[in-house]
Design a protein around this motif. Structure first.
Motif, PDB file in Angstrom:
ATOM      1  N   SER A  36     -72.924 -53.191  -3.052  1.00  0.00           N
ATOM      2  CA  SER A  36     -71.968 -53.863  -2.172  1.00  0.00           C
ATOM      3  C   SER A  36     -70.552 -53.288  -2.296  1.00  0.00           C
ATOM      4  N   GLN A  37     -70.375 -52.334  -3.200  1.00  0.00           N
ATOM      5  CA  GLN A  37     -69.042 -51.780  -3.464  1.00  0.00           C
ATOM      6  C   GLN A  37     -68.528 -50.970  -2.274  1.00  0.00           C
ATOM      7  N   LEU A  38     -67.306 -51.259  -1.856  1.00  0.00           N
ATOM      8  CA  LEU A  38     -66.663 -50.467  -0.799  1.00  0.00           C
ATOM      9  C   LEU A  38     -65.896 -49.299  -1.426  1.00  0.00           C
ATOM     10  N   PHE A  39     -65.988 -48.148  -0.770  1.00  0.00           N
ATOM     11  CA  PHE A  39     -65.297 -46.941  -1.233  1.00  0.00           C
ATOM     12  C   PHE A  39     -64.307 -46.486  -0.167  1.00  0.00           C
ATOM     13  N   GLN A  93     -53.872 -48.796   4.389  1.00  0.00           N
ATOM     14  CA  GLN A  93     -53.695 -50.070   5.104  1.00  0.00           C
ATOM     15  C   GLN A  93     -54.172 -49.973   6.555  1.00  0.00           C
ATOM     16  N   LEU A  94     -53.977 -48.810   7.178  1.00  0.00           N
ATOM     17  CA  LEU A  94     -54.470 -48.602   8.542  1.00  0.00           C
ATOM     18  C   LEU A  94     -55.998 -48.640   8.574  1.00  0.00           C
ATOM     19  N   ALA A  95     -56.615 -48.040   7.553  1.00  0.00           N
ATOM     20  CA  ALA A  95     -58.089 -48.050   7.468  1.00  0.00           C
ATOM     21  C   ALA A  95     -58.606 -49.465   7.208  1.00  0.00           C
ATOM     22  N   ILE A  96     -57.913 -50.198   6.346  1.00  0.00           N
ATOM     23  CA  ILE A  96     -58.280 -51.590   6.051  1.00  0.00           C
ATOM     24  C   ILE A  96     -58.193 -52.438   7.324  1.00  0.00           C
ATOM     25  N   SER A  97     -57.121 -52.240   8.088  1.00  0.00           N
ATOM     26  CA  SER A  97     -56.942 -52.960   9.351  1.00  0.00           C
ATOM     27  C   SER A  97     -58.047 -52.596  10.345  1.00  0.00           C
ATOM     28  N   ASP A  98     -58.356 -51.293  10.416  1.00  0.00           N
ATOM     29  CA  ASP A  98     -59.407 -50.817  11.318  1.00  0.00           C
ATOM     30  C   ASP A  98     -60.774 -51.408  10.939  1.00  0.00           C
ATOM     31  N   ALA A  99     -60.984 -51.602   9.621  1.00  0.00           N
ATOM     32  CA  ALA A  99     -62.246 -52.177   9.129  1.00  0.00           C
ATOM     33  C   ALA A  99     -62.268 -53.703   9.239  1.00  0.00           C
ATOM     34  N   LYS A 100     -61.139 -54.263   9.727  1.00  0.00           N
ATOM     35  CA  LYS A 100     -60.996 -55.732   9.869  1.00  0.00           C
ATOM     36  C   LYS A 100     -61.178 -56.454   8.529  1.00  0.00           C
ATOM     37  N   LEU A 101     -60.594 -55.874   7.483  1.00  0.00           N
ATOM     38  CA  LEU A 101     -60.582 -56.493   6.158  1.00  0.00           C
ATOM     39  C   LEU A 101     -59.202 -57.104   5.930  1.00  0.00           C
ATOM     40  N   ASN A 102     -59.105 -58.003   4.968  1.00  0.00           N
ATOM     41  CA  ASN A 102     -57.814 -58.558   4.583  1.00  0.00           C
ATOM     42  C   ASN A 102     -56.984 -57.476   3.898  1.00  0.00           C
ATOM     43  N   PRO A 103     -55.657 -57.468   4.099  1.00  0.00           N
ATOM     44  CA  PRO A 103     -54.810 -56.445   3.462  1.00  0.00           C
ATOM     45  C   PRO A 103     -54.991 -56.351   1.948  1.00  0.00           C
ATOM     46  N   ALA A 114     -57.612 -56.509   0.335  1.00  0.00           N
ATOM     47  CA  ALA A 114     -58.900 -55.875  -0.006  1.00  0.00           C
ATOM     48  C   ALA A 114     -58.699 -54.541  -0.715  1.00  0.00           C
ATOM     49  N   VAL A 115     -57.466 -54.004  -0.636  1.00  0.00           N
ATOM     50  CA  VAL A 115     -57.171 -52.728  -1.300  1.00  0.00           C
ATOM     51  C   VAL A 115     -57.543 -52.772  -2.782  1.00  0.00           C
ATOM     52  N   PRO A 161     -52.992 -49.243  -6.369  1.00  0.00           N
ATOM     53  CA  PRO A 161     -53.460 -50.607  -6.109  1.00  0.00           C
ATOM     54  C   PRO A 161     -54.989 -50.753  -6.052  1.00  0.00           C
ATOM     55  N   PHE A 162     -55.728 -49.647  -6.238  1.00  0.00           N
ATOM     56  CA  PHE A 162     -57.181 -49.676  -6.075  1.00  0.00           C
ATOM     57  C   PHE A 162     -57.894 -50.248  -7.301  1.00  0.00           C
TER      58      PHE A 162
END
Length: 305
Positions: free
Chosen positions: A9-12, A60-70, A72-73, A100-101
């Motif tokens: 389930s880990q996101l990369f 942050q742009l990728a996180i937004s594109d993935a529709k994740l919460n900010p 989530a980084v 921040p990862f």
């Protein structure tokens, strides 16, 4: 059992940082690529602060594109392939970053480009974009050529083509070099009319500013301008020679990557062009593969111990 579930389930996030832009891609093992983002340049040779800003912005742009919460980084395992970290001092400085990862694994943009181009298998790559460099990984052998940075090397790159053109045009305007069709397009690019106007726009500028002139050089070479042809042929000869040095390691595959890979291909020696194969995946996917390998190895070592 818990580790396997976590790994599944880990996101990369894979980050490819170069002299002109920084591209981030988020990957989910079940769903594949779920988000991408592009920000400014991320080459530590041109400043650590700018590099970190671009990494964070593209993330942050990728996180937004993935529709994740900010936030989530903090859950992402990051693979970073950056230009410039072949310099040990810069590698250490980036590695010490309070990122921040959840985890961060750092390597060169060449390494991740090679992993992506050949799906983790042995092979060779040449990057010709803002800068230029070559890398081959065959068995236990690694060969890095170039990557010395703008002003010290990067021959055949976009920045080098632009710098060579600007130098000739300035000499021409001062009456020391032959006329060239490059002069008017370069003046028009900066909306100036004389040598001082060019100097004002180029003095102290970064490689990416010079790289913007590469298209003009290639266009004028195609239209038959002798000076532009001479510049492009000189750059292409260097790239061809770099390729042959990489071929000495006998890589099974060879790919060319970067904004100039395609337009420069027609100027390369035929024996080199004959060996070029399409990259299977882009460098940011190579960065994801790298992060997954490193993360899995770390998890395995934890289980064993």
């Amino acid at each position: 059992m818990g580790v396997n579930l976590q790994t599944k389930s880990q996101l990369f996030i894979g980050i490819d940082g170069g002299g002109s832009k920084c591209r981030a891609t988020i990957f989910c093992p079940q769903r594949g690529v779920i988000g991408t983002g592009v920000a400014g340049r991320a080459n530590p040779l041109h400043g650590l602060e700018q590099t970190f800003e671009s990494i964070l912005a593209s993330t942050q742009l990728a996180i937004s594109d993935a529709k994740l919460n900010p936030d989530a980084v903090s859950t992402l395992v990051a693979g970073l392939g950056l230009a410039g970290v072949n310099v040990p001092r810069l590698y250490d400085l980036v590695n010490q970053w309070q990122h921040p990862f959840a985890k961060m694994y750092l390597t060169t943009d060449l390494h991740t480009a090679c992993i992506g181009a050949h799906e983790g298998n042995d092979g060779a790559v040449i990057i010709t974009g803002t800068g230029s460099c070559g890398y081959a990984h065959v068995g236990n052998q690694n060969l890095l050529i170039g990557g010395h940075g703008f002003a010290l090397g990067d021959k055949g790159s976009g920045a080098w083509l632009g710098q060579q053109a600007a130098e000739h045009v300035l000499l021409n305007l001062d009456g020391f070099a032959e006329d060239t069709q490059l002069t008017q397009p370069l003046l028009a690019h900066f909306n100036v009319t004389d040598a001082m106007g060019l100097v004002e726009n180029l003095a102290g500028q970064s490689s990416s500013t010079y790289a913007q002139l590469a298209r003009i050089v290639l266009q004028q070479a195609e239209q038959g301008d002798a000076v532009a042809i001479s510049i492009v042929k000189q750059g292409a000869k260097y790239i061809s020679n770099m390729a042959r040095k990489l071929f000495a390691l006998q890589p099974t595959r060879f790919s060319m990557i970067g904004g100039l890979a395609e337009p420069l291909a027609v100027w390369l020696d035929k024996d080199v062009v004959a060996r070029v194969e399409l990259a299977i995946s882009p460098p940011e996917i190579g960065a994801i593969l790298f992060a997954r390998q490193e993360f899995a190895a770390q998890q395995h070592n934890r289980e064993v111990s």
